[in-house]
Motif scaffolding. Structure first.
Motif, short mmCIF file in Angstrom:
data_model
loop_
_atom_site.label_atom_id
_atom_site.label_comp_id
_atom_site.label_asym_id
_atom_site.label_seq_id
_atom_site.Cartn_x
_atom_site.Cartn_y
_atom_site.Cartn_z
N LYS A 1 30.36 41.17 48.63
CA LYS A 1 29.52 42.24 49.15
C LYS A 1 28.13 42.09 48.55
CE LYS A 1 31.01 46.49 49.61
NZ LYS A 1 31.43 47.89 49.30
N ARG B 1 32.53 43.17 57.63
CA ARG B 1 32.33 44.62 57.59
C ARG B 1 31.30 45.10 58.59
NH1 ARG B 1 28.08 46.06 53.93
NH2 ARG B 1 29.14 48.03 53.48
N GLU C 1 32.57 32.99 50.83
CA GLU C 1 32.80 34.40 50.53
C GLU C 1 31.69 35.28 51.10
OE1 GLU C 1 32.88 31.87 48.39
OE2 GLU C 1 34.44 32.13 46.87
N GLY D 1 32.20 38.18 53.98
CA GLY D 1 31.74 39.55 53.80
C GLY D 1 31.05 40.13 55.02
N ARG E 1 28.72 41.28 44.64
CA ARG E 1 29.96 41.80 44.09
C ARG E 1 31.15 41.22 44.85
NH1 ARG E 1 27.21 42.76 40.58
NH2 ARG E 1 26.69 44.75 39.55
N ARG E 2 32.05 40.58 44.14
CA ARG E 2 33.24 40.01 44.78
C ARG E 2 34.23 41.13 45.11
NH1 ARG E 2 33.55 34.53 44.66
NH2 ARG E 2 32.07 33.46 43.29
N THR E 3 34.77 41.07 46.32
CA THR E 3 35.80 42.01 46.75
C THR E 3 36.93 41.21 47.38
OG1 THR E 3 35.06 42.34 49.05
CG2 THR E 3 33.94 43.62 47.33
N ARG E 4 38.00 41.90 47.76
CA ARG E 4 39.12 41.20 48.40
C ARG E 4 38.73 40.66 49.77
NH1 ARG E 4 43.63 45.75 48.06
NH2 ARG E 4 41.75 46.99 48.48
N ARG E 5 37.67 41.18 50.34
CA ARG E 5 37.25 40.74 51.68
C ARG E 5 36.06 39.81 51.65
NH1 ARG E 5 37.58 46.36 55.22
NH2 ARG E 5 39.81 46.78 54.86
#
Length: 312
Positions: free
Chosen positions: A29, A72, A65, A69, A22-26
């Motif tokens: 994921k 986190r 990307e 991730g 799943r693409r996120t702003r960070r």
């Protein structure tokens, strides 16, 4: 046949990427399974390894990307198993090793820097009486933590001429041989706090020990042959792919039994494609072994196993 294996590896990656990334702003994921919650660190390391392998096959997975991730999990000079969890030494060693494989594909120095930093972190897990603890504050000294730490340290020492890391790898292998290697030339799982041994033989423990020994110039052939004699057919089928992939990575790259390992893996992979793959492209059917509640880790491992055959 290489093209067939490559296509299968890319299909397995696509199934994973479609439903567990799943693409996120960070960054990206990684989910523990299709549409599930966030995966812990260890499944993420297997996804990074898988991304490197499919990139070697010509695909373009989101490597930047995926590594972004990882933030986190970051805690100090290493990474926690979950954002609020503890730091495990085997998790961090696997991440360092996956980073080195990414560096081979991308030529990015940041991957080597991460691996070198994590190799130094592994030193802090060394017990005064030998071996690397499984987790910070823990009492057990495990093959999965000690052998993976030795493997990572030996790799980094070779790349960066780090005699301290090489000496650590040598000590770790010596301890493994003295404390956990049995008369069958295979390694038990861990030494408990009271000094007793949990003797279960898992495929990934053999693989990490084989790779570490080979890099420092020792001959792991007896363990490699013993591992192949044990982990084939039904026994291999029952192993989680996340364990088997570490064994075959070592056997195909770091041992004198590459031909035999390739043949056993090809037979296993043929069965994977025929019996384990479901209608969505995930390898969860046919009674295949699994690593608990996070199927992403095993799917990523299957991607790698198929890619090994394609790249052979």
């Amino acid at each position: 046949m290489g093209e067939t294996w490559a296509a299968a590896a890319l299909d397995a990656w696509d199934a994973l990427a479609t439903t567990a990334l799943r693409r996120t702003r960070r960054g990206v994921k990684i989910l523990g399974g299709p549409g599930g919650g966030a995966a812990p660190l260890w499944p993420c390391t297997q996804v990074l390894w898988a991304a490197a392998e499919v990139a070697s096959l010509g695909a373009d997975p989101p490597r930047e990307e995926l590594t972004a991730g990882l933030a986190r999990f970051a805690r100090g000079d290493a990474y926690a198993a979950t954002p609020r969890g503890r730091r495990f030494f085997d998790d961090n060693a696997w991440l360092g090793l996956a980073s080195l494989r990414l560096a081979e594909v991308d030529g990015a120095g940041e991957h080597v820097d991460r691996a070198a930093s994590l190799a130094t972190f592994e030193l802090s897990g060394e017990d005064p009486s030998g071996g690397v603890r499984w987790v910070e504050g823990g009492a057990t000294r495990n093959t999965c933590s000690t052998a993976s730490a030795a493997w990572l340290a030996a790799e980094v020492a070779t790349l960066r001429d780090e005699p301290g890391l090489r000496a650590f790898a040598e000590r770790s292998i010596d301890w493994l041989d003295a404390a956990l290697r049995g008369p069958d030339d295979l390694y038990g799982d861990h030494v408990r706090a009271d000094g007793s041994v949990q003797p279960t033989r898992w495929s990934y423990n053999q693989g990490a020990a084989i790779a570490a020994a080979a890099i420092v110039g020792r001959d792991p052939t007896s363990t490699a042959r013993a591992a192949l004699a044990r982990f084939h057919g039904a026994t291999l089928w029952r192993e989680p792919p996340a364990f088997a992939v570490i064994l075959f990575r070592a056997l195909l790259q770091r041992s004198a039994v590459r031909t035999e390992a390739h043949d056993i893996l090809a037979e296993h992979a043929t069965r994977l494609l025929g019996e384990a793959r479901d209608d969505t492209g995930w390898f969860v059917d046919g009674g295949i072994g699994s690593y608990g509640e996070h199927p992403t880790i095993d799917q990523a491992a299957v991607v790698q196993l198929l890619a090994f055959l394609a790249l052979a």
